[in-house]
Write an enzyme that holds these catalytic residues in place. Structure first.
Site, mmCIF file in Angstrom:
data_model
loop_
_atom_site.group_PDB
_atom_site.id
_atom_site.type_symbol
_atom_site.label_atom_id
_atom_site.label_comp_id
_atom_site.label_asym_id
_atom_site.label_seq_id
_atom_site.Cartn_x
_atom_site.Cartn_y
_atom_site.Cartn_z
ATOM 1 N N CYS A 269 0.838 -1.203 0.000
ATOM 2 C CA CYS A 269 0.000 0.000 0.000
ATOM 3 C C CYS A 269 0.877 1.260 0.000
ATOM 4 O O CYS A 269 1.424 1.615 -1.041
ATOM 5 C CB CYS A 269 -0.982 -0.056 1.158
ATOM 6 S SG CYS A 269 -2.392 1.032 0.897
ATOM 7 N N HIS B 67 -3.363 -5.172 0.720
ATOM 8 C CA HIS B 67 -2.684 -5.703 1.908
ATOM 9 C C HIS B 67 -2.785 -7.226 1.892
ATOM 10 O O HIS B 67 -3.611 -7.804 2.610
ATOM 11 C CB HIS B 67 -3.339 -5.157 3.183
ATOM 12 C CG HIS B 67 -3.066 -3.708 3.407
ATOM 13 N ND1 HIS B 67 -1.882 -3.256 3.938
ATOM 14 C CD2 HIS B 67 -3.812 -2.609 3.153
ATOM 15 C CE1 HIS B 67 -1.911 -1.932 4.015
ATOM 16 N NE2 HIS B 67 -3.069 -1.514 3.544
ATOM 17 N N GLU C 176 -1.139 -9.306 3.274
ATOM 18 C CA GLU C 176 -0.849 -9.929 4.589
ATOM 19 C C GLU C 176 -2.122 -10.409 5.285
ATOM 20 O O GLU C 176 -2.082 -11.320 6.099
ATOM 21 C CB GLU C 176 -0.071 -8.953 5.484
ATOM 22 C CG GLU C 176 -0.784 -7.662 5.896
ATOM 23 C CD GLU C 176 -0.575 -6.496 4.934
ATOM 24 O OE1 GLU C 176 -0.308 -6.752 3.735
ATOM 25 O OE2 GLU C 176 -0.685 -5.327 5.372
HETATM 26 N N1 GLN Z 1 -2.029 6.567 3.377
HETATM 27 C C1 GLN Z 1 -2.158 5.877 2.146
HETATM 28 C C2 GLN Z 1 -3.556 5.953 1.565
HETATM 29 O O1 GLN Z 1 -4.470 6.313 2.236
HETATM 30 C C3 GLN Z 1 -1.729 4.422 2.296
HETATM 31 C C4 GLN Z 1 -2.653 3.630 3.148
HETATM 32 C C5 GLN Z 1 -2.085 2.295 3.543
HETATM 33 O O2 GLN Z 1 -0.869 2.092 3.487
HETATM 34 N N2 GLN Z 1 -2.926 1.406 3.967
HETATM 35 O O3 GLN Z 1 -3.763 5.661 0.426
#
Ligand code: GLN
Length: 539
Positions: free
Chosen positions: A385, A514, A516
């Site tokens: 992300c 994600h 994970e």
């Molecule tokens: N802050 C970033 C966003 O909102 C990444 C979010 C994250 O890593 N889950 O897109």
């Protein structure tokens, strides 16, 4: 009829009640029962979405887009099932539902009170999963510690459930401290916490003691006597090397049979072999793989906490074990590289690096420096992300000639906003509607054949869980691709860049998702597996 196992905690928080609950679920499952779990978080927040990770650990994301306390993650990993967001109950949800019903006149003129209206609402939510599916067991973990103001109504609700004829087994998890100066394990805090539980009207069926060493017979007898349980029902949960082995510790003490006996049930099947072999295998591993997690949510006061990245850590472990390696995880605070830029060289000692998800401004430059180092020095890299967003930023700046390119989350005035809002987020943020408004939960993506990422997933249509507001700005996709980034997976409409990689690098992979959250002990997430394979080669 469904059976409930209610898990409460005593003495201190952070006992590993989540692992204990998941492990009880695991042994029931391995003996042939259909198991799910509910987590009750007695805080006023509606969900965990607006909580900083250093408050209660990582925010877990469910398939259906819930933002939940990390314990739901333990349940999913141990039980290898998907758990919906309705299995998380908070005081915030309960009270807002009760107030909404009152405003709609649903209580027919009655005085609305904590008992029975709030407790009825709680019971309805605990009983909901049984009305949706044929579960044999529902584990209900009540967060916090007996004696806290905030969990009193939840305890009252489960007391009522037993009174009303639900099949309930109460398990109380306590802490038995070992005082070095005395050289003796002390049971008094356990006695007091059970006393408090009994004042509420709950008599525990089992007491599970968390301690450094195995609980000896003297303490067992004492706890049994003072807490009104049989000695057989005092279960020792001493420290073990591996959280997945706790279930076997319980099995050794015959906890499953004892629980079933109280409910007039018998062990159905014995499917323990695969799980036992898995634990044996991981205990035997010799060779290590060193993976660095470069993040920022580590400090709370003077202590360091890895809970903020718990799913990332577990995913690294699953993938390492799958490759017959022992994971050696290093925490690296990215701010270190901002204070002392030459320190990035220390990354050389690692076999692979992860930049996990994150929000806000701090530590960003240190993460970008990390990513640049991995790219230039051929160190295997996985960006999750934010870790992918910053990989795009770094590449745009240093390989595509876009000086000062950035994400608009960090720099609103950047000349090259390579990472920008997902369009529907603009209005949401203007209105300060922060709760449950990100792009949340499972979304499909289509992978490009012939890419590294495709070779790991081995299929074109994949789905992973998301939690973000920003994305690769579609206006820059062509330019970034012409400079060498391969966007190896996109949303089905082709608009959102979900996966990226760099050819000509041992492993430089990022995803907007994600993965994970879908990693399981016996089924590692493909991108983590890829990282470990590359790290193994680098070793
Ligand atoms: N802050 C970033 C966003 O909102 C990444 C979010 C994250 O890593 N889950 O897109």
């Amino acid at each position: 009829m469904v059976n409930y196992i209610i898990v409460t905690g005593g003495v201190i928080s952070g006992l590993g009640k989540g692992i204990t609950t998941a492990s009880i679920g695991k042994i029931l499952q391995l003996h042939g029962y259909n198991v799910t779990a509910i987590k009750i978080d007695p805080y006023m927040n509606f969900d965990a979405g607006t909580l900083r990770p250093t408050e209660h650990g990582e925010v877990w994301v469910t398939e259906d887009g819930g933002e939940i306390d990390q314990d739901l993650g333990h349940y999913e990993r141990f039980l290898d099932i998907n758990i919906p967001k309705s299995h998380n109950i908070t005081t915030g949800q309960v009270y807002s539902a009760v107030i909404e019903k009152e405003r709609k006149g649903k209580y027919l003129g009655k005085t609305v009170q904590p008992i029975p209206h709030v407790t009825d609402e709680i019971k309805e939510r605990i009983r909901l999963p049984a009305s949706q599916h044929n579960w044999d067991f529902i584990l209900v973990e009540i967060g916090g510690t007996v004696g806290d103001y905030e969990n009193v109504l939840f305890l009252e609700a489960v007391r009522q459930m037993k009174h009303e004829g639900d099949k309930v087994v109460f398990v109380h998890v306590t802490y038995v401290p070992m005082l070095d100066a005395l050289g003796e394990a002390k049971t008094k805090p356990t006695q007091h916490s059970v006393k408090q539980l009994r004042e509420i009207g709950i008599m525990p069926d089992f007491i599970i003691t968390r301690s450094e060493k195995t609980l000896d017979n003297v303490r067992r007898e004492k706890i049994a006597m003072f807490c009104n349980v049989s000695q057989d029902d005092v279960i020792s949960n001493e420290d073990v090397d591996n959280i997945y082995a706790v279930s076997l510790l319980f099995e050794k003490q015959d906890l499953c049979r004892k629980i079933l006996k109280k409910l007039n049930l018998r062990k159905d099947k014995d499917n323990l072999k695969e799980w036992e072999n898995f634990i044996k295998k991981i205990n035997r591993l010799q060779n290590t793989v060193k993976i660095g997690i470069v993040g920022k949510y580590f400090d709370i006061g003077a202590s360091q906490l890895s809970d903020s990245y718990i799913s990332v850590i577990e995913a690294v472990k699953h993938a390492a074990w799958n490759n017959n390696l022992k994971p050696d995880i290093k925490w690296i605070d990215s701010k270190v590289f901002e204070i002392e830029p030459t320190k990035v060289k220390t990354l050389d000692k690692l076999d692979g690096i992860i930049v996990p998800g994150g929000f806000g401004l701090s530590g960003i430059d240190g993460k970008i420096a990390t990513i640049r180092y991995c790219r230039e020095k051929n160190i295997p890299y996985l960006g999750l992300c934010l870790g992918m967003q910053l990989a795009v930023v770094e590449y745009a700046r240093n390989a595509c000639g876009m000086a000062d390119a950035h994400s608009t989350e960090v720099d609103k005035k950047t000349p090259y906003p390579v990472i920008d809002f997902i369009p529907e987020q603009v209005k949401i943020l203007q209105d300060s509607r922060y709760g449950a408004t990100m792009r949340l939960g499972a979304y499909p993506a289509v992978l490009k054949k012939g890419t590294i990422i495709y070779s790991l997933y081995k299929e074109t249509n994949v789905s992973e869980r998301h939690r973000h507001r920003y994305e690769v700005n579609p206006q820059f996709v062509e330019k970034l691709e012409s400079c060498g980034i391969v966007f190896s997976g996109r949303s089905p409409d082709g608009i959102l860049m979900e996966f990226m990689e760099l050819p000509n690098h041992p492993y430089f992979v990022g995803t907007q998702a994600h993965p994970e959250f879908k990693s399981r002990p016996l089924r590692p997430a493909p991108l983590f597996d890829g990282l470990i394979q590359a790290a193994k080669k680098r070793k």
